[in-house]
Design a protein around this motif. Structure first.
Motif, mmCIF file in Angstrom:
data_model
loop_
_atom_site.group_PDB
_atom_site.id
_atom_site.type_symbol
_atom_site.label_atom_id
_atom_site.label_comp_id
_atom_site.label_asym_id
_atom_site.label_seq_id
_atom_site.Cartn_x
_atom_site.Cartn_y
_atom_site.Cartn_z
ATOM 1 N N ALA A 36 42.742 41.282 56.102
ATOM 2 C CA ALA A 36 41.335 41.308 55.680
ATOM 3 C C ALA A 36 41.124 40.434 54.451
ATOM 4 C CB ALA A 36 40.895 42.734 55.385
ATOM 5 N N GLN A 37 39.932 39.847 54.368
ATOM 6 C CA GLN A 37 39.562 39.085 53.173
ATOM 7 C C GLN A 37 38.709 39.896 52.201
ATOM 8 O OE1 GLN A 37 38.545 37.244 56.419
ATOM 9 N NE2 GLN A 37 40.751 36.942 56.440
ATOM 10 N N ALA A 38 38.108 40.994 52.698
ATOM 11 C CA ALA A 38 37.248 41.799 51.828
ATOM 12 C C ALA A 38 37.060 43.188 52.411
ATOM 13 C CB ALA A 38 35.885 41.131 51.645
ATOM 14 N N PHE A 39 36.715 44.136 51.525
ATOM 15 C CA PHE A 39 36.300 45.445 51.994
ATOM 16 C C PHE A 39 35.117 45.941 51.173
ATOM 17 C CE2 PHE A 39 39.634 46.463 48.868
ATOM 18 C CZ PHE A 39 39.112 47.537 48.151
ATOM 19 N N LEU A 40 34.321 46.792 51.808
ATOM 20 C CA LEU A 40 33.145 47.395 51.193
ATOM 21 C C LEU A 40 33.373 48.891 51.069
ATOM 22 C CD1 LEU A 40 30.384 45.741 53.448
ATOM 23 C CD2 LEU A 40 31.460 44.779 51.394
ATOM 24 N N VAL A 41 32.834 49.479 50.007
ATOM 25 C CA VAL A 41 32.932 50.927 49.794
ATOM 26 C C VAL A 41 31.520 51.478 49.650
ATOM 27 C CG1 VAL A 41 33.877 52.763 48.359
ATOM 28 C CG2 VAL A 41 35.135 50.601 48.602
ATOM 29 N N THR A 42 31.189 52.500 50.439
ATOM 30 C CA THR A 42 29.849 53.076 50.337
ATOM 31 C C THR A 42 29.700 53.987 49.132
ATOM 32 O OG1 THR A 42 30.403 54.940 51.804
ATOM 33 C CG2 THR A 42 29.477 52.938 52.836
ATOM 34 N N HIS A 43 30.768 54.768 48.819
ATOM 35 C CA HIS A 43 30.682 55.687 47.678
ATOM 36 C C HIS A 43 32.065 56.168 47.281
ATOM 37 C CE1 HIS A 43 30.654 58.426 51.132
ATOM 38 N NE2 HIS A 43 31.043 59.389 50.323
ATOM 39 N N GLU A 44 32.124 56.972 46.249
ATOM 40 C CA GLU A 44 33.385 57.262 45.561
ATOM 41 C C GLU A 44 34.239 58.360 46.178
ATOM 42 O OE1 GLU A 44 32.250 60.227 41.941
ATOM 43 O OE2 GLU A 44 31.269 58.272 41.907
ATOM 44 N N HIS A 45 33.770 59.107 47.150
ATOM 45 C CA HIS A 45 34.558 60.211 47.679
ATOM 46 C C HIS A 45 35.838 59.718 48.348
ATOM 47 C CE1 HIS A 45 30.697 62.869 47.769
ATOM 48 N NE2 HIS A 45 31.255 62.828 46.584
ATOM 49 N N PRO A 46 36.950 60.438 48.164
ATOM 50 C CA PRO A 46 38.249 59.953 48.643
ATOM 51 C C PRO A 46 38.311 59.684 50.144
ATOM 52 C CG PRO A 46 38.553 61.755 47.093
ATOM 53 C CD PRO A 46 37.075 61.679 47.370
ATOM 54 N N ASP A 47 37.531 60.418 50.943
ATOM 55 C CA ASP A 47 37.593 60.154 52.388
ATOM 56 C C ASP A 47 36.946 58.808 52.749
ATOM 57 O OD1 ASP A 47 35.160 61.489 51.647
ATOM 58 O OD2 ASP A 47 34.731 61.935 53.734
ATOM 59 N N ASN B 204 25.441 55.963 46.639
ATOM 60 C CA ASN B 204 25.876 55.637 47.996
ATOM 61 C C ASN B 204 25.089 54.425 48.480
ATOM 62 O OD1 ASN B 204 27.198 56.950 50.747
ATOM 63 N ND2 ASN B 204 25.283 55.902 51.172
ATOM 64 N N ILE B 205 25.810 53.414 48.937
ATOM 65 C CA ILE B 205 25.187 52.201 49.448
ATOM 66 C C ILE B 205 25.456 52.086 50.941
ATOM 67 C CG2 ILE B 205 25.155 49.678 49.350
ATOM 68 C CD1 ILE B 205 24.046 50.863 46.838
ATOM 69 N N GLY B 206 24.396 51.863 51.736
ATOM 70 C CA GLY B 206 24.558 51.558 53.149
ATOM 71 C C GLY B 206 24.598 50.054 53.345
ATOM 72 N N TYR B 207 25.445 49.601 54.271
ATOM 73 C CA TYR B 207 25.642 48.164 54.473
ATOM 74 C C TYR B 207 25.238 47.743 55.883
ATOM 75 C CZ TYR B 207 28.636 48.561 50.310
ATOM 76 O OH TYR B 207 29.118 48.798 49.046
ATOM 77 N N LEU B 208 24.362 46.737 55.975
ATOM 78 C CA LEU B 208 24.036 46.087 57.239
ATOM 79 C C LEU B 208 24.782 44.761 57.265
ATOM 80 C CD1 LEU B 208 22.322 45.936 59.873
ATOM 81 C CD2 LEU B 208 20.586 44.758 58.516
ATOM 82 N N VAL B 209 25.675 44.599 58.249
ATOM 83 C CA VAL B 209 26.556 43.432 58.299
ATOM 84 C C VAL B 209 26.105 42.472 59.395
ATOM 85 C CG1 VAL B 209 28.928 42.643 58.608
ATOM 86 C CG2 VAL B 209 28.475 44.819 57.447
#
Length: 224
Positions: free
Chosen positions: A43-54, A129-134
């Motif tokens: 992978a070249q990148a990853f996105l995180v929606t929020h801080e919870h460990p799951d 919490n951020i939602g991502y449209l890719v």
């Protein structure tokens, strides 16, 4: 674009045009319930929606950022700070994902929606919490029922089960987004019986409103 569902909320997206003739690879929410090393391989990148460990395994993603000097990450501000602490050498490759913005990650165009995690209980603090449209195609809402505005979503990732939701809210979310197809995320806590009940409702009600809901097992891929 090829989408691979990993355990729980982790998704891997791939398309041609990557380094050395390989694929561009973008991962969303490599958390503690998921196969983080498998997800981030190449992978070249990853996105995180929020801080919870799951949704974010700090130890394993931090190790990946330290080991791969080309890997980048985007996350809400507080999460970006945690990632920089976990991988200080990668600080300049860790970016803040702001609400209602657009950016490019791993050759994918990303648009952000929403700003808060769904309410669990009045006594539990609400986190960002951020939602991502890719690429205008796939929407990952994280732990929220944020409905993207001003866009048409073709592929919706549905948090089919969570401590903060009930089936009726899941169905209302699917109906409101109105995507032609939907796939499950956030399902690691469901056993076979629970999956059958929750997804049975999603398939039946989704079909009435023009959404085809399709089950995916961890490791299963679809071409979008």
């Amino acid at each position: 674009m090829r989408m691979t569902k990993l355990t729980h909320a982790c998704i891997r997206l791939e398309k041609p045009g990557g380094p050395a003739g390989g694929n561009r690879v973008l991962v969303i929410d490599p958390g503690t319930f998921s196969e983080v090393e498998e997800a981030l391989d190449g992978a070249q990148a990853f996105l995180v929606t929020h801080e919870h460990p799951d949704h974010l395994d700090l130890d394993r993603t931090g190790a990946a950022l330290a080991a791969d000097t080309s890997l980048e990450a985007w996350a809400p501000a507080a999460v970006a700070v945690q990632l920089k602490e976990a991988a200080p050498s990668a600080a300049d490759r860790i970016h803040v994902a702001e609400p209602e913005t657009e950016f490019d990650a791993a050759g994918f165009h990303v648009k952000t929606f929403g700003s808060q995690h769904a309410l669990i209980h009045a006594s539990v603090p609400v986190v960002a919490n951020i939602g991502y449209l890719v690429d205008g195609e796939v929407f990952h809402p994280g732990d929220s029922f944020t409905v993207p505005h001003g866009v048409s979503v073709n592929t919706l990732l549905v948090p089919i089960h969570a401590p903060w939701s009930k089936v009726g809210e899941v169905l209302d979310f699917m109906i409101a987004v109105g995507a032609p197809r939907a796939y499950p995320i956030h399902n690691a806590l469901l056993n076979e019986r629970g999956t059958g009940i929750a997804e049975g409702h999603a398939k039946r009600i989704g079909a009435k409103y023009g959404t085809e809901y399709v089950h995916l097992e961890p490791g299963e891929s679809v071409d979008l």
